[in-house]
Every structure is written in structure tokens, then in C-alpha cells.
Design a protein around this motif. Structure first.
Motif, PDB file in Angstrom:
ATOM      1  N   ASP A 129       0.758  -1.201   0.045  1.00  0.00           N
ATOM      2  CA  ASP A 129       0.063  -0.020   0.220  1.00  0.00           C
ATOM      3  C   ASP A 129       1.005   1.074  -0.036  1.00  0.00           C
ATOM      4  O   ASP A 129       1.451   1.436   0.763  1.00  0.00           O
ATOM      5  N   ILE A 130       0.787   1.922  -1.117  1.00  0.00           N
ATOM      6  CA  ILE A 130       1.669   3.158  -1.152  1.00  0.00           C
ATOM      7  C   ILE A 130       0.771   4.450  -1.599  1.00  0.00           C
ATOM      8  O   ILE A 130       0.000   4.309  -2.652  1.00  0.00           O
ATOM      9  N   GLU A 131       0.496   5.241  -0.709  1.00  0.00           N
ATOM     10  CA  GLU A 131      -0.316   6.615  -1.077  1.00  0.00           C
ATOM     11  C   GLU A 131      -1.710   5.861  -1.265  1.00  0.00           C
ATOM     12  O   GLU A 131      -2.366   6.468  -2.054  1.00  0.00           O
ATOM     13  N   GLY A 132      -2.210   5.075  -0.512  1.00  0.00           N
ATOM     14  CA  GLY A 132      -3.531   4.547  -0.641  1.00  0.00           C
ATOM     15  C   GLY A 132      -3.828   3.645  -1.749  1.00  0.00           C
ATOM     16  O   GLY A 132      -4.961   3.348  -1.924  1.00  0.00           O
ATOM     17  N   LYS A 133      -2.885   3.081  -2.686  1.00  0.00           N
ATOM     18  CA  LYS A 133      -3.066   2.288  -3.651  1.00  0.00           C
ATOM     19  C   LYS A 133      -2.205   1.299  -3.272  1.00  0.00           C
ATOM     20  O   LYS A 133      -1.003   1.332  -2.855  1.00  0.00           O
ATOM     21  N   GLN A 134      -2.612  -0.244  -3.939  1.00  0.00           N
ATOM     22  CA  GLN A 134      -1.802  -1.263  -3.948  1.00  0.00           C
ATOM     23  C   GLN A 134      -0.860  -1.219  -5.029  1.00  0.00           C
ATOM     24  O   GLN A 134      -1.383  -1.108  -6.171  1.00  0.00           O
ATOM     25  N   ARG A 135       0.381  -1.498  -4.949  1.00  0.00           N
ATOM     26  CA  ARG A 135       1.159  -1.218  -6.134  1.00  0.00           C
ATOM     27  C   ARG A 135       2.247  -2.333  -5.777  1.00  0.00           C
ATOM     28  O   ARG A 135       2.581  -2.823  -4.945  1.00  0.00           O
TER      29      ARG A 135
END
Length: 356
Positions: A129-135
């Protein structure tokens, strides 16, 4: 029994750590307490370059302080400087988060953080989770060998509650316990062993670290002498800091203080209640936390409180206590060395020699 030291980090911490290595200490642990001391990775890098044997670990890292990818890279970079001598100590956070008026991070968040860090070390492509998104992320250039992903970096978790102990066992991690006393440490070890067994792990595989602080008393020296206050007072004051956090923020759920200290704690809380700026009492409450005694809290630090909250005793008494925690099953004991009190390493070095 292995001996370690815990350090409020400074860019010059390498001087103390190098002396600890000379005295036969096996571990040095570095506080991750932004706003109170220097950056732990900067200090550990200097120590990695100035020592050859002693292990270097975060004591303990707080997941919210930096994203997992940055942490994984920092540890792998240290592992290049000191191959196979780096330890990943982590917990949900007390000191470093309370300085900002925050409570602990969730155990589930810490577990996820550990998963990402360790997955990156295994050269895996991991979802984070990076800045609210799964990457999807991974180390892109490991073949350049700018970092060391080959030598293992052991995991240690500072765990005090039942869920945290269960997570420590689940992840097969080393365990760090805040050992207030022999009885306290032994009781906690019994609980940790139960969690370890419940996870299907052999009792012999548990690596238990007792974390303490205090001073080695000279014959006839009172437990509230100026020297002892400087070395032991900051750890004893943590009981007061916790009491204020519990009363004024409700972010902590701590056990009640022993009856003999409740009146002093109540008076301390009332004093802190008047601190500003409004809504930020914690800026004063945690000033000096685990590092020095503030003038306003000195009157609360009695000899009785110091003996209760720290490992302050004569050398023969301390040797007996350490032997007891060793017999209970602890593998390592760690003593805090405070800023301006670096000479105390010589006292603890004499205690360590009794176990050679």
C-alpha cells in the motif's frame, strides 16, 4: 548469556559502540525516536564502519516512521557495510509516536509492514500500500550489489500483550521484553513460551531478550544519588509519562501503578495537565524521555521508585538478578546507556565479565 546496550542515537554513537565491542558486548540497539534523538540509520552506518563484530539493530523501529520500501533498502544498505551483523527490531511504537501525540500502530499494520520488508529482502515482487493504492514493488537492480540481500537480517519484535506475543511466535521472531524486574521478566517469558508452543514451535528456538535500565550502585550509595538519578531516573520517569498519557489522552491501556506510587503519579498528572500549548501536553511530558531527567519531574523520582522501576542495585545483586533471568531462559540482557552517561559502559562491562 549475551549482553547488549541500547542507545539514544547520536552521530557519534560509534565511539560508545566500539568501546562496547572491546568490552565483549554482543549487541548494540539504536532508538528510533525522531524528535528526541538522531536518526538510527545514520548512527548505525557509522557504527558499521567503526566496528567488526558487534551486532547492530534497531531498538526498536516504528513502522509509521518510514515506508516499508525505504526501511528495506536502509537495512540492506547497512548489511553491505556490516555483512551479517544487522538486526531488524520493530514494534508498534511508544516513545517515537507519543512525542507526536499518537498511539501505537495496529498490529495488523505492523505485520503487513514486516511482510513487505522481508519480501523485498527475498528479491520478491510484493504488493504494498503506497499512498492509498496497492502497487507492485521490488528491488530493481540487486545484481549491481549496491546492497546486501544475501546475509540474513533477523527479526525481533518488542511484544508485551497476548496478540503481539502470538504474532511474534507466528513470524518466528526474536522477542524483546521490557524487563522491569526478574519476576516481571520471568512471568512474561512464561506467557511468551505458551504463545510459542501454541504456534507449534520448539521452546528451544525462542530467542528472548530482556531489556532493562539502571545503574550499578557503589557500596553504600543511595538509589537517588545524583549519579544514579542521571543514569536510572529517565527510565523510572517513564512510569510517570505513561500515567499522564493514560489520564490525558486515553491512548494507552496500562496496568494500574502499585499503590505506593499512585499518589505521586496523580500529582505528576496534575502538573502535566497545565502544560501548553493547548492540546499538546505531550511536548512537555515526553521531553527528555529515556534520556535525561527534567527539573520539574525530579521531585517525583524517589529511591523507592527507582529501585522498583529499574535495575539499580549493587554489582553482586545485579549479577544475581541477571543469572536468574538467564536461568529462566533469556538469551540476552540489554542495558540502556544515556547521553552524557557513556562512562556507565565500564560499570556494565564489569558486570558482563562475571558471565564469561
Amino acid at each position: 548469556m549475551k549482553f547488549g546496550i541500547a542507545i539514544p542515537t547520536d552521530s557519534d554513537s560509534w565511539r560508545l559502540v566500539r568501546r562496547a565491542e572491546e568490552l565483549g558486548f554482543a549487541h548494540a540497539w539504536f532508538y528510533d525516536t525522531q524528535l528526541l534523538s538522531a536518526d538510527c540509520f545514520v548512527a548505525m552506518a557509522a557504527c558499521a564502519m567503526k566496528t567488526t563484530r558487534i551486532r547492530l539493530g534497531t531498538g526498536v523501529l516504528i513502522p509509521s516512521n518510514r515506508i516499508a520500501a525505504v526501511t528495506a533498502n536502509a537495512f540492506a544498505s547497512l548489511n553491505k557495510l556490516a555483512p551479517g551483523r544487522i538486526d531488524f527490531g520493530v514494534s508498534t511504537g511508544f516513545t517515537g509516536r507519543r512525542t507526536m501525540g499518537l498511539g501505537a500502530v495496529k498490529l495488523s499494520e505492523m505485520e503487513e509492514y514486516i511482510r513487505v520488508v522481508q519480501g523485498l529482502w527475498r528479491r520478491e515482487t510484493v504488493e504494498a500500500d503506497i499512498e492509498g493504492k496497492q502497487r507492485l514493488i521490488r528491488f530493481l537492480n540487486p545484481e549491481l550489489r549496491l546492497i546486501n540481500l544475501d546475509d540474513p537480517i533477523p527479526l525481533y519484535i518488542a511484544a508485551s500483550g497476548p496478540k503481539a506475543r502470538a504474532l511474534t511466535a507466528k513470524l518466528d521472531a526474536g522477542w524483546i521484553d521490557g524487563a522491569a524486574s526478574v519476576a516481571h521478566a520471568s512471568a512474561n517469558l512464561a506467557l511468551m513460551r505458551a504463545a510459542w508452543t501454541d504456534a507449534g514451535r520448539p521452546a528451544s528456538a525462542l530467542n528472548a531478550v530482556a531489556w532493562a535500565g539502571g545503574a550499578v550502585l557503589e557500596p553504600g550509595e543511595p538509589a537517588d544519588s545524583p549519579r544514579v538519578i542521571a543514569q536510572s531516573g529517565p527510565r523510572a520517569a517513564v512510569m510517570l509519562h505513561r500515567a499522564a498519557d493514560q489520564a490525558l489522552s486515553g491512548l494507552l491501556n496500562t496496568a494500574p501503578l502499585p499503590a505506593q506510587f499512585q499518589d505521586a503519579a496523580a500529582k505528576y498528572v496534575e502538573m502535566v495537565r497545565g502544560y501548553g500549548p493547548q492540546g499538546a501536553y505531550y511536548l512537555s511530558n515526553h521531553r527528555g524521555h529515556l534520556m535525561f531527567v527534567r527539573d520539574d519531574e525530579r521531585k517525583f523520582l524517589t529511591a523507592e521508585l527507582i529501585r522498583h522501576a529499574t535495575w539499580t542495585a549493587t554489582a553482586p545483586e545485579l549479577i544475581e538478578r541477571i543469572a536468574a533471568v538467564e536461568a529462566a531462559g533469556f538469551n540476552q540482557i540489554v542495558f540502556s546507556i544515556l547521553p552524557g552517561q557513556e562512562h556507565a559502559i565500564e560499570d556494565w562491562g564489569r558486570i558482563r565479565r562475571a558471565f564469561v
